[in-house]
Motif scaffolding. Structure first.
Motif, PDB file in Angstrom:
ATOM      1  N   PRO A 180      62.574  49.115  32.760  1.00  0.00           N
ATOM      2  CA  PRO A 180      61.351  49.228  31.978  1.00  0.00           C
ATOM      3  C   PRO A 180      61.649  49.561  30.520  1.00  0.00           C
ATOM      4  O   PRO A 180      62.541  50.352  30.234  1.00  0.00           O
ATOM      5  CB  PRO A 180      60.626  50.395  32.657  1.00  0.00           C
ATOM      6  N   PHE A 181      60.903  48.924  29.624  1.00  0.00           N
ATOM      7  CA  PHE A 181      61.068  49.204  28.204  1.00  0.00           C
ATOM      8  C   PHE A 181      59.960  50.181  27.820  1.00  0.00           C
ATOM      9  O   PHE A 181      58.881  49.813  27.398  1.00  0.00           O
ATOM     10  CB  PHE A 181      60.968  47.913  27.400  1.00  0.00           C
ATOM     11  N   GLY A 182      60.248  51.455  28.026  1.00  0.00           N
ATOM     12  CA  GLY A 182      59.269  52.496  27.721  1.00  0.00           C
ATOM     13  C   GLY A 182      58.347  52.754  28.894  1.00  0.00           C
ATOM     14  O   GLY A 182      58.359  52.034  29.906  1.00  0.00           O
ATOM     15  N   HIS A 183      57.551  53.783  28.719  1.00  0.00           N
ATOM     16  CA  HIS A 183      56.660  54.269  29.758  1.00  0.00           C
ATOM     17  C   HIS A 183      55.204  54.056  29.317  1.00  0.00           C
ATOM     18  O   HIS A 183      54.285  53.996  30.112  1.00  0.00           O
ATOM     19  CB  HIS A 183      56.940  55.775  29.899  1.00  0.00           C
ATOM     20  N   ASP A 184      55.060  53.959  28.014  1.00  0.00           N
ATOM     21  CA  ASP A 184      53.770  53.677  27.390  1.00  0.00           C
ATOM     22  C   ASP A 184      54.081  53.200  25.968  1.00  0.00           C
ATOM     23  O   ASP A 184      55.258  53.079  25.610  1.00  0.00           O
ATOM     24  CB  ASP A 184      52.854  54.920  27.375  1.00  0.00           C
ATOM     25  N   PHE A 185      53.041  52.939  25.182  1.00  0.00           N
ATOM     26  CA  PHE A 185      53.291  52.398  23.846  1.00  0.00           C
ATOM     27  C   PHE A 185      54.162  53.338  23.013  1.00  0.00           C
ATOM     28  O   PHE A 185      55.135  52.919  22.384  1.00  0.00           O
ATOM     29  CB  PHE A 185      51.965  52.118  23.123  1.00  0.00           C
ATOM     30  N   GLU A 226      55.251  41.415  21.300  1.00  0.00           N
ATOM     31  CA  GLU A 226      54.569  41.127  22.571  1.00  0.00           C
ATOM     32  C   GLU A 226      54.464  42.404  23.407  1.00  0.00           C
ATOM     33  O   GLU A 226      53.428  42.740  23.962  1.00  0.00           O
ATOM     34  CB  GLU A 226      55.345  40.074  23.374  1.00  0.00           C
ATOM     35  N   LEU A 227      55.593  43.110  23.464  1.00  0.00           N
ATOM     36  CA  LEU A 227      55.624  44.347  24.244  1.00  0.00           C
ATOM     37  C   LEU A 227      54.641  45.377  23.715  1.00  0.00           C
ATOM     38  O   LEU A 227      53.938  46.030  24.480  1.00  0.00           O
ATOM     39  CB  LEU A 227      57.009  44.973  24.095  1.00  0.00           C
ATOM     40  N   ALA A 228      54.616  45.507  22.396  1.00  0.00           N
ATOM     41  CA  ALA A 228      53.755  46.513  21.780  1.00  0.00           C
ATOM     42  C   ALA A 228      52.302  46.247  22.187  1.00  0.00           C
ATOM     43  O   ALA A 228      51.572  47.158  22.581  1.00  0.00           O
ATOM     44  CB  ALA A 228      53.901  46.470  20.264  1.00  0.00           C
ATOM     45  N   GLN A 229      51.912  44.981  22.150  1.00  0.00           N
ATOM     46  CA  GLN A 229      50.524  44.655  22.450  1.00  0.00           C
ATOM     47  C   GLN A 229      50.206  44.861  23.938  1.00  0.00           C
ATOM     48  O   GLN A 229      49.143  45.377  24.282  1.00  0.00           O
ATOM     49  CB  GLN A 229      50.228  43.203  22.024  1.00  0.00           C
ATOM     50  N   THR A 230      51.125  44.479  24.828  1.00  0.00           N
ATOM     51  CA  THR A 230      50.824  44.637  26.252  1.00  0.00           C
ATOM     52  C   THR A 230      50.851  46.124  26.644  1.00  0.00           C
ATOM     53  O   THR A 230      50.144  46.529  27.555  1.00  0.00           O
ATOM     54  CB  THR A 230      51.773  43.812  27.138  1.00  0.00           C
ATOM     55  N   TRP A 231      51.629  46.924  25.919  1.00  0.00           N
ATOM     56  CA  TRP A 231      51.560  48.375  26.169  1.00  0.00           C
ATOM     57  C   TRP A 231      50.225  48.939  25.700  1.00  0.00           C
ATOM     58  O   TRP A 231      49.619  49.783  26.370  1.00  0.00           O
ATOM     59  CB  TRP A 231      52.707  49.120  25.487  1.00  0.00           C
ATOM     60  N   ARG A 232      49.743  48.480  24.553  1.00  0.00           N
ATOM     61  CA  ARG A 232      48.437  48.976  24.073  1.00  0.00           C
ATOM     62  C   ARG A 232      47.361  48.662  25.107  1.00  0.00           C
ATOM     63  O   ARG A 232      46.492  49.476  25.401  1.00  0.00           O
ATOM     64  CB  ARG A 232      48.057  48.310  22.739  1.00  0.00           C
ATOM     65  N   PHE A 233      47.473  47.464  25.667  1.00  0.00           N
ATOM     66  CA  PHE A 233      46.505  47.019  26.678  1.00  0.00           C
ATOM     67  C   PHE A 233      46.604  47.897  27.941  1.00  0.00           C
ATOM     68  O   PHE A 233      45.604  48.397  28.454  1.00  0.00           O
ATOM     69  CB  PHE A 233      46.813  45.540  26.987  1.00  0.00           C
TER      70      PHE A 233
END
Ligand SMILES: NC(=O)c1ccc[n+]([C@@H]2O[C@H](COP(=O)([O-])OP(=O)(O)OC[C@H]3O[C@@H](n4cnc5c(N)ncnc54)[C@H](OP(=O)(O)O)[C@@H]3O)[C@@H](O)[C@H]2O)c1
Length: 499
Positions: free
Chosen positions: A150-155, A442-449
């Protein structure tokens, strides 16, 4: 023989499960096909004190399922070197640099280095920092960093991790793996869409009613309870794999099939992904956790009974929800998504449901109220291919219609030759092709979501878990979610023997 690729792989976590089950067999397949020949070497690192011989035996053993020619497998394994290395110990990187230089000369590797992080994400920043500070990077060739999820746990945590890594590697040197993007049929979404006028012309909100993405697993959490307790289905599947599939389905046609052009379309469409309010998250997303049941004579336990899982665990093993893209093409078209463990059948598929005709002219003669929906199904796993469901006349007198399926499935021979996802992705990395990897934007946006949903769930009591039986297709609320919109899940393996 293929064009030979030249590189030194340095694998962090070389004794781990991912390395043994996926990376070594995939590298071997590239070797068999001639992409890797003489000019490659692999340094496997981990803390345990293995010798080179022992490590080469481990690599050799990891190829067993491929039934290799023993001589060829031995020759392949002889390119592997083991370095006992604690990633937090600065001095160990000095030894690593020296070994890398030695192998570079021995195998003539032109300074090309691929650093593969096959270990816990909490070390990614440390490793990247040390690779730079201790000069393990080599300016003569390419330096590519491969990162597992996993790339991070949240944004917020993903952003910190990204900044740590970006301090040593540029964005175009980073290959964030989403192994779903290595699957043949996920890549074929682009072929179906952009290679067929009759599909692409209909690919918008004038003709499509809704799109359904199902990623169901038959297995439970098995031995991975410790990991899963801190993750849950939303983080494990929706934020990454499902969002990536939705992005490929929703993006605009790229200017060319070049990595940069595809990426910019993916990022653009993700900017239109609706980030819900907490109230919308409450309405549009439901969660579940599997409970015990006897399936085909086998007694299956509760999620809460699995090792390293809390007896009162609130972790979701199932998510269903509605994603929307706010742009001209997709306004008003819900993307229903669904994923879970211990569901009726292992399957990954996309069902594109087309709008009904404005009227059914046969109704007066056949008394059938509705024509069946036109559905394009894209099968991703376990079989690959697609089906287009149309309506045809039933043979005989009168005028009844029935659904007819136009089906394309890969032949079994093509299926056997399909490269495994990791094999394909490793070759992409060797080629410097980042099309099938995830960009930070892409990741940043899907984490925000995902964060909005995660926060709502964390702040409110979970439903009465467990709320679905092992072997079902999830909790009733997942069906209600669509029923509320006057729709239903196309794929229901509990009702029909559809694949
Ligand atoms: N397994 C899969 O199928 C899979 C699938 C998708 C993603 N992933 C991701 O891939 C990564 C690796 O997963 P995995 O299942 O292979 O994990 P794993 O089996 O637990 O392997 C972890 C590796 O890290 C090494 N290690 C741990 N601490 C270390 C340290 N301080 N210094 C150096 N080495 C250290 C371990 O060896 P020592 O104990 O000898 O140090 C071992 O080789 C994770 O991010 C995981 O989420 C795995």
């Amino acid at each position: 023989m293929q064009d030979e690729k030249v590189a030194l792989f340095i694998i962090f976590g070389g004794s781990g499960d991912l390395a043994r089950r996926k990376l070594y067999p995939s590298l071997f397949r590239l070797y068999q096909k001639g992409y890797l020949q003489k000019h490659f070497a692999v340094i496997g690192t981990a803390r345990r004190p293995w010798s080179n011989d022992y490590y080469q035996q481990i690599v050799f053993d990891s190829l067993a399922s491929l039934n290799p020619d023993a001589e060829q497998a031995k020759e392949f394994a002889s390119h592997f070197y083991y370095q006992s290395h604690d990633v937090t110990n600065t001095e160990h990187y000095v030894v690593l640099r020296e070994l890398a230089q030695k192998l570079d000369t021995q195998y003539q590797l032109a300074g090309n280095r691929i650093f593969y992080m096959a270990m816990s994400p909490r070390f990614f920043g440390t490793i990247a920092g040390h690779l730079k500070s201790e000069d393990v990077l080599d300016d003569r060739g390419f330096n590519r960093l491969v990162i597992e999820k996993p790339f991070g746990h949240d944004f917020a945590s993903a952003q910190v991790l990204n900044e740590d890594i970006r301090a040593s590697f540029a964005e175009n040197q980073i290959y964030r793996i989403d192994h779903y993007l290595g699957k043949e049929m996920v890549q074929n979404i682009s072929a179906i869409r952009f290679g067929n006028n009759i599909i692409e012309s209909l690919w918008n909100n004038r003709y499509i009613d809704n799109i359904q993405i199902t990623l169901s697993e038959a297995l439970g959490v098995e031995e991975r309870g410790g990991y899963y307790e801190n993750s849950g289905a939303l983080r494990d599947m929706v934020q990454n794999h499902i969002s990536q599939i939705a992005t490929l389905l929703a993006m605009e046609p790229p200017v060319s099939f070049d990595a940069a052009d595809i990426r910019s379309e993916k990022i653009k469409v993700l900017r239109s992904l609706h980030i819900g309010t907490p109230e919308e998250a409450r309405q549009d997303f439901v969660r579940g956790q599997y409970g015990a049941a006897t399936v085909a004579g086998e007694a299956l336990d509760n999620y809460r009974d699995a090792a390293q899982v809390a007896p009162e665990s609130k972790t979701e093993t199932f998510v269903a929800g509605k994603m929307t893209f706010e742009n001209y093409r997709w306004a008003g078209v819900p993307f229903y998504i669904r994923t879970g463990k211990r569901l009726a059948k292992k399957a990954t598929r996309v069902d594109v449901v087309f709008k009904q005709l404005p009227m059914n002219i046969f109704q007066s003669v056949n008394k059938q109220d509705n024509l069946a929906e036109n559905v394009l199904t894209i099968y991703i796993e376990p079989t690959e291919g697609f089906t287009l469901q149309l309506n045809a006349k039933r043979v005989g007198q009168g005028f009844a219609t029935r659904p007819a399926a136009l089906t394309f499935r890969h032949s079994s021979e093509a299926a056997t030759n399909t490269p495994e996802a990791y094999e394909r992705l490793l070759l992409d990395i060797l080629n410097g092709d980042s099309t099938n990897f995830t960009h930070w934007d892409e990741l940043a946006q899907t984490w925000r979501f995902a964060d909005v949903i995660e926060k709502v769930w964390a702040s409110e009591p979970a439903p009465d878990f467990p709320n679905y039986l092992s072997g079902s297709m999830g909790p009733a609320c997942a069906d209600e979610l669509l029923a509320r919109d006057g729709r239903h899940w196309v794929y229901d393996p509990t009702q029909t023997d559809c694949e």
